[in-house]
Motif scaffolding. Structure first.
Motif, PDB file in Angstrom:
ATOM      1  N   PRO A  40       2.918   2.028   2.437  1.00  0.00           N
ATOM      2  CA  PRO A  40       2.834   3.266   1.112  1.00  0.00           C
ATOM      3  C   PRO A  40       3.270   2.759   0.002  1.00  0.00           C
ATOM      4  O   PRO A  40       4.095   2.122  -0.194  1.00  0.00           O
ATOM      5  CB  PRO A  40       3.944   4.175   1.606  1.00  0.00           C
ATOM      6  N   GLY A  41       2.188   2.883  -1.058  1.00  0.00           N
ATOM      7  CA  GLY A  41       2.653   2.420  -2.396  1.00  0.00           C
ATOM      8  C   GLY A  41       2.456   0.996  -2.703  1.00  0.00           C
ATOM      9  O   GLY A  41       2.589   0.264  -3.824  1.00  0.00           O
ATOM     10  N   LYS A  42       2.086   0.284  -1.563  1.00  0.00           N
ATOM     11  CA  LYS A  42       1.753  -1.111  -1.837  1.00  0.00           C
ATOM     12  C   LYS A  42       0.124  -1.411  -1.685  1.00  0.00           C
ATOM     13  O   LYS A  42      -0.764  -0.758  -1.162  1.00  0.00           O
ATOM     14  CB  LYS A  42       2.589  -1.790  -0.797  1.00  0.00           C
ATOM     15  N   GLU A  43      -0.164  -2.527  -1.901  1.00  0.00           N
ATOM     16  CA  GLU A  43      -1.531  -3.210  -1.678  1.00  0.00           C
ATOM     17  C   GLU A  43      -1.706  -3.636  -0.421  1.00  0.00           C
ATOM     18  O   GLU A  43      -0.865  -3.809   0.313  1.00  0.00           O
ATOM     19  CB  GLU A  43      -1.678  -4.462  -2.921  1.00  0.00           C
ATOM     20  N   ARG A  44      -2.849  -3.341  -0.070  1.00  0.00           N
ATOM     21  CA  ARG A  44      -3.492  -4.282   1.270  1.00  0.00           C
ATOM     22  C   ARG A  44      -3.310  -5.759   1.272  1.00  0.00           C
ATOM     23  O   ARG A  44      -3.377  -6.437   0.528  1.00  0.00           O
ATOM     24  CB  ARG A  44      -4.924  -3.690   1.691  1.00  0.00           C
ATOM     25  N   ALA A  91       3.137   0.461   8.351  1.00  0.00           N
ATOM     26  CA  ALA A  91       1.829   0.674   7.460  1.00  0.00           C
ATOM     27  C   ALA A  91       0.780   1.256   8.219  1.00  0.00           C
ATOM     28  O   ALA A  91       0.628   1.108   9.328  1.00  0.00           O
ATOM     29  CB  ALA A  91       1.459  -1.036   6.974  1.00  0.00           C
ATOM     30  N   VAL A  92      -0.479   1.099   7.638  1.00  0.00           N
ATOM     31  CA  VAL A  92      -1.593   1.550   8.034  1.00  0.00           C
ATOM     32  C   VAL A  92      -2.336   0.155   8.338  1.00  0.00           C
ATOM     33  O   VAL A  92      -2.259  -0.650   7.278  1.00  0.00           O
ATOM     34  CB  VAL A  92      -2.590   2.478   7.291  1.00  0.00           C
TER      35      VAL A  92
END
Length: 124
Positions: A40-44, A91-92
């Motif tokens: 959440p809120g971060k880059e992949r 994470a996703v």
């Protein structure tokens, strides 16, 4: 190639999960397969990749020794075994396929196809 990831869930710190990514439409035997994750809120970010034959793998430093990527080309499926999970692994997770050179294995832009993502939540 269409990708469908599954296997995510809620697990306590120190636990394990196994993600699967089933491909359809084309055989994955000619693709570099990778796993990425996005908190959440971060880059992949890149997690792991495996070469076409399965003989070579590559991991980001934070998961080395804990995660294992594997593939079964006969089943058109890629796996990510995750052990000793930490809250920061939450994470996703996305599986992906790349037709590009192995040298670009950790680059987001090298991947042509993406699965829908599966959520992994690690509680402390």
């Amino acid at each position: 190639v269409q990708l469908q990831a599954c296997g995510g869930g809620l697990v306590q710190a120190g636990g394990s999960l196994r993600l699967s990514c089933a491909a359809s439409g084309r055989t994955i035997s000619s693709y570099v397969m990778g796993w990425f994750r996005q908190a959440p809120g971060k880059e992949r970010e890149f997690v792991a990749a495996i070469i076409w034959t399965g003989g070579i793998t590559y991991y980001t430093d934070s998961v080395k020794g804990r995660f294992t990527i594997s593939r079964d080309n006969a089943k058109n499926t890629v796996y990510l075994q995750m052990n000793s999970l930490k809250p920061e692994d939450t994470a996703v997770y996305f599986c992906s396929a790349s037709s590009k050179d192995w040298g670009r294995k950790a680059q987001l832009s090298a991947y042509d196809s993406w699965g829908q993502g599966t959520l992994v939540t690690v509680s402390s």
